[in-house]
Design a protein around this motif. Sequence first.
Motif, PDB file in Angstrom:
ATOM      1  N   GLY A  94      -2.238 -15.770   1.162  1.00  0.00           N
ATOM      2  CA  GLY A  94      -2.574 -15.668  -0.242  1.00  0.00           C
ATOM      3  C   GLY A  94      -1.430 -15.092  -1.063  1.00  0.00           C
ATOM      4  N   ASN A  95      -1.709 -14.875  -2.330  1.00  0.00           N
ATOM      5  CA  ASN A  95      -0.668 -14.431  -3.262  1.00  0.00           C
ATOM      6  C   ASN A  95      -0.618 -12.931  -3.495  1.00  0.00           C
ATOM      7  OD1 ASN A  95       0.137 -17.131  -3.769  1.00  0.00           O
ATOM      8  ND2 ASN A  95      -1.545 -17.375  -5.241  1.00  0.00           N
ATOM      9  N   SER A  96      -1.584 -12.196  -2.946  1.00  0.00           N
ATOM     10  CA  SER A  96      -1.613 -10.759  -3.246  1.00  0.00           C
ATOM     11  C   SER A  96      -1.932  -9.914  -2.018  1.00  0.00           C
ATOM     12  CB  SER A  96      -2.639 -10.483  -4.352  1.00  0.00           C
ATOM     13  OG  SER A  96      -3.918 -11.015  -3.987  1.00  0.00           O
ATOM     14  N   PRO A  97      -1.157 -10.042  -0.934  1.00  0.00           N
ATOM     15  CA  PRO A  97      -1.374  -9.159   0.216  1.00  0.00           C
ATOM     16  C   PRO A  97      -1.023  -7.720  -0.146  1.00  0.00           C
ATOM     17  CG  PRO A  97       0.691 -10.336   0.461  1.00  0.00           C
ATOM     18  CD  PRO A  97       0.014 -10.929  -0.745  1.00  0.00           C
ATOM     19  N   LYS A  98      -1.673  -6.784   0.526  1.00  0.00           N
ATOM     20  CA  LYS A  98      -1.432  -5.372   0.233  1.00  0.00           C
ATOM     21  C   LYS A  98      -0.525  -4.712   1.270  1.00  0.00           C
ATOM     22  CE  LYS A  98      -5.904  -4.738  -2.087  1.00  0.00           C
ATOM     23  NZ  LYS A  98      -7.207  -4.002  -2.042  1.00  0.00           N
ATOM     24  N   ASN A  99      -0.750  -5.030   2.542  1.00  0.00           N
ATOM     25  CA  ASN A  99       0.005  -4.375   3.608  1.00  0.00           C
ATOM     26  C   ASN A  99       0.469  -5.408   4.642  1.00  0.00           C
ATOM     27  OD1 ASN A  99      -0.238  -1.331   3.120  1.00  0.00           O
ATOM     28  ND2 ASN A  99      -2.363  -2.003   2.939  1.00  0.00           N
ATOM     29  N   ILE A 100       1.773  -5.397   4.904  1.00  0.00           N
ATOM     30  CA  ILE A 100       2.387  -6.333   5.839  1.00  0.00           C
ATOM     31  C   ILE A 100       3.236  -5.543   6.822  1.00  0.00           C
ATOM     32  CG2 ILE A 100       4.019  -8.255   6.071  1.00  0.00           C
ATOM     33  CD1 ILE A 100       3.181  -9.124   3.231  1.00  0.00           C
ATOM     34  N   MET A 101       3.189  -5.944   8.105  1.00  0.00           N
ATOM     35  CA  MET A 101       4.021  -5.293   9.115  1.00  0.00           C
ATOM     36  C   MET A 101       4.912  -6.316   9.805  1.00  0.00           C
ATOM     37  SD  MET A 101       2.982  -3.324  12.669  1.00  0.00           S
ATOM     38  CE  MET A 101       2.432  -1.799  11.940  1.00  0.00           C
ATOM     39  N   ASP A 102       6.176  -5.936  10.015  1.00  0.00           N
ATOM     40  CA  ASP A 102       7.129  -6.739  10.766  1.00  0.00           C
ATOM     41  C   ASP A 102       7.495  -5.973  12.032  1.00  0.00           C
ATOM     42  OD1 ASP A 102       8.956  -8.739  11.411  1.00  0.00           O
ATOM     43  OD2 ASP A 102      10.596  -7.762  10.323  1.00  0.00           O
ATOM     44  N   ILE A 103       6.949  -6.405  13.170  1.00  0.00           N
ATOM     45  CA  ILE A 103       7.192  -5.726  14.444  1.00  0.00           C
ATOM     46  C   ILE A 103       8.491  -6.244  15.055  1.00  0.00           C
ATOM     47  CG2 ILE A 103       6.336  -5.397  16.796  1.00  0.00           C
ATOM     48  CD1 ILE A 103       3.509  -5.573  15.734  1.00  0.00           C
ATOM     49  N   GLY A 104       9.344  -5.340  15.507  1.00  0.00           N
ATOM     50  CA  GLY A 104      10.653  -5.722  16.013  1.00  0.00           C
ATOM     51  C   GLY A 104      11.537  -6.197  14.877  1.00  0.00           C
ATOM     52  N   THR A 105      11.595  -5.416  13.811  1.00  0.00           N
ATOM     53  CA  THR A 105      12.240  -5.843  12.557  1.00  0.00           C
ATOM     54  C   THR A 105      13.736  -6.051  12.683  1.00  0.00           C
ATOM     55  OG1 THR A 105      12.236  -5.397  10.162  1.00  0.00           O
ATOM     56  CG2 THR A 105      12.694  -3.529  11.642  1.00  0.00           C
ATOM     57  N   GLY A 106      14.366  -5.481  13.742  1.00  0.00           N
ATOM     58  CA  GLY A 106      15.797  -5.703  13.927  1.00  0.00           C
ATOM     59  C   GLY A 106      16.621  -5.168  12.785  1.00  0.00           C
ATOM     60  N   GLN A 107      17.398  -6.043  12.138  1.00  0.00           N
ATOM     61  CA  GLN A 107      18.228  -5.610  11.022  1.00  0.00           C
ATOM     62  C   GLN A 107      17.449  -5.556   9.718  1.00  0.00           C
ATOM     63  OE1 GLN A 107      17.748  -8.571  11.714  1.00  0.00           O
ATOM     64  NE2 GLN A 107      18.323  -9.983  10.100  1.00  0.00           N
ATOM     65  N   GLY A 108      16.183  -5.981   9.728  1.00  0.00           N
ATOM     66  CA  GLY A 108      15.300  -5.795   8.578  1.00  0.00           C
ATOM     67  C   GLY A 108      15.319  -6.890   7.531  1.00  0.00           C
ATOM     68  N   SER A 109      16.045  -7.985   7.768  1.00  0.00           N
ATOM     69  CA  SER A 109      16.185  -9.012   6.725  1.00  0.00           C
ATOM     70  C   SER A 109      14.857  -9.669   6.376  1.00  0.00           C
ATOM     71  CB  SER A 109      17.183 -10.078   7.172  1.00  0.00           C
ATOM     72  OG  SER A 109      18.463  -9.530   7.307  1.00  0.00           O
ATOM     73  N   TRP A 110      14.042  -9.974   7.403  1.00  0.00           N
ATOM     74  CA  TRP A 110      12.757 -10.621   7.113  1.00  0.00           C
ATOM     75  C   TRP A 110      11.880  -9.696   6.271  1.00  0.00           C
ATOM     76  CZ3 TRP A 110       7.552  -9.872   7.617  1.00  0.00           C
ATOM     77  CH2 TRP A 110       6.727 -10.999   7.490  1.00  0.00           C
ATOM     78  N   ALA A 111      11.803  -8.431   6.643  1.00  0.00           N
ATOM     79  CA  ALA A 111      10.968  -7.475   5.907  1.00  0.00           C
ATOM     80  C   ALA A 111      11.445  -7.335   4.462  1.00  0.00           C
ATOM     81  CB  ALA A 111      10.978  -6.118   6.610  1.00  0.00           C
ATOM     82  N   ILE A 112      12.748  -7.278   4.251  1.00  0.00           N
ATOM     83  CA  ILE A 112      13.296  -7.145   2.902  1.00  0.00           C
ATOM     84  C   ILE A 112      12.976  -8.385   2.073  1.00  0.00           C
ATOM     85  CG2 ILE A 112      15.461  -7.053   1.586  1.00  0.00           C
ATOM     86  CD1 ILE A 112      16.545  -5.200   3.793  1.00  0.00           C
ATOM     87  N   ASP A 113      13.146  -9.567   2.660  1.00  0.00           N
ATOM     88  CA  ASP A 113      12.859 -10.803   1.930  1.00  0.00           C
ATOM     89  C   ASP A 113      11.388 -10.901   1.552  1.00  0.00           C
ATOM     90  OD1 ASP A 113      15.499 -11.475   2.151  1.00  0.00           O
ATOM     91  OD2 ASP A 113      15.208 -13.073   3.627  1.00  0.00           O
ATOM     92  N   VAL A 114      10.496 -10.503   2.475  1.00  0.00           N
ATOM     93  CA  VAL A 114       9.067 -10.566   2.184  1.00  0.00           C
ATOM     94  C   VAL A 114       8.679  -9.524   1.134  1.00  0.00           C
ATOM     95  CG1 VAL A 114       6.762 -10.255   3.178  1.00  0.00           C
ATOM     96  CG2 VAL A 114       8.475 -11.576   4.407  1.00  0.00           C
ATOM     97  N   ALA A 115       9.306  -8.350   1.181  1.00  0.00           N
ATOM     98  CA  ALA A 115       9.041  -7.328   0.165  1.00  0.00           C
ATOM     99  C   ALA A 115       9.466  -7.818  -1.220  1.00  0.00           C
ATOM    100  CB  ALA A 115       9.775  -6.037   0.523  1.00  0.00           C
TER     101      ALA A 115
END
Length: 356
Positions: A94-115
């Motif tokens: 959906g368009n309005s998630p509240k909490n997302i987790m990236d397990i094994g984030t590594g260098q963090g690029s995926w988490a930053i892009d999703v944020a």
Amino acid sequence: MAERLPQIAVDPDFYSMGPSYGTDPQDFQSETTSIASAIHKGRMENGRRYQATKEEDYWGPSDQQQFEAFEIGHMVFLVLDHDQPNSLFRAPIGNSPKNIMDIGTGQGSWAIDVADLYPSATVRGVDIFPPPVSWMPLNCIFEVDDVLREWTWRDPFDFIHLRLMYGAFNSDGWAQLYKQAYDALEPGGWIEQMELDVRVYSDDGTLKKEHLLFEWGPMFVRLAERAGRSLQTHETMRNAIEKAGFVDVYEEKYKIPLGPWPKDPLLKEAGYLQFAHWNAAMEGWVIWMLTHYGEPEPWTKEEVHMYLAKVREELKNPHIHAYEPTKRVWARKPTKEEEQAKAKAKEADVKVEPSP
């Protein structure tokens, strides 16, 4: 019978490049500038830094060289899915998630892009070492934690993401992780995982038995099994996710070329990047395995480097049209109503034995 993906067409002009392509490091320079690492002091072995304090904790290094490889790997997946509405994941959160987790984030690029994509959501990147980032969106949080320990996050998650986690846990560890993810998700929330097959293939027979790349995957599958960490997560994750209770399980398969030999422009670009990914990551992928569990006996660091030099020559050979299969799986946690209906159905199936 497993679904067979179409064969990748070879670019006929690729042969004119000869075996020397990729000798200039600028050919595959990442568009992303590496930033200073903030890695905490860890265990040093064979000139590489491992964050875990116990050597059996994880086989992959957590140093600047490996972080740069992670970044190139992230770009490979973005290129593969650049024509999708969302190149970061498939789960319909959906368009309005509240909490997302990236397990094994590594260098963090995926988490930053999703944020960046969901500024109103809190995105947590979790790993056993801190990513080397000096800036991140205000809604992105990086945490050092062992996800096999008891989870202490209070707010339920709408989405939990994993990528390139092969070899991280044994089968019991994976079962525990999926169960904890299930429990931590909001009813109706999603889990998604993307993993590579470490074995290398060709559809046109150009990868032959005498090539080191032919035996690359099978050898490391054997070594990892000996180390108690299977590298075949791509084959087991769907069943393990279903066993944890998830429903609406979907699967997507890819072929990632090793080198820019495909005719298709998108796959050619992905091949360039995957070649760079391998060059940056290979030593980190193999040096711990080979110096601890190598065949017929543990290898020296020098033997590993000689082996990798030969593998790199094969990667640059335009007459080898190799690729890696890759799989993405995403699935949903049932809603409360679905769980209640399932419980009632199970209760109705229980046969009451008559009293003697």
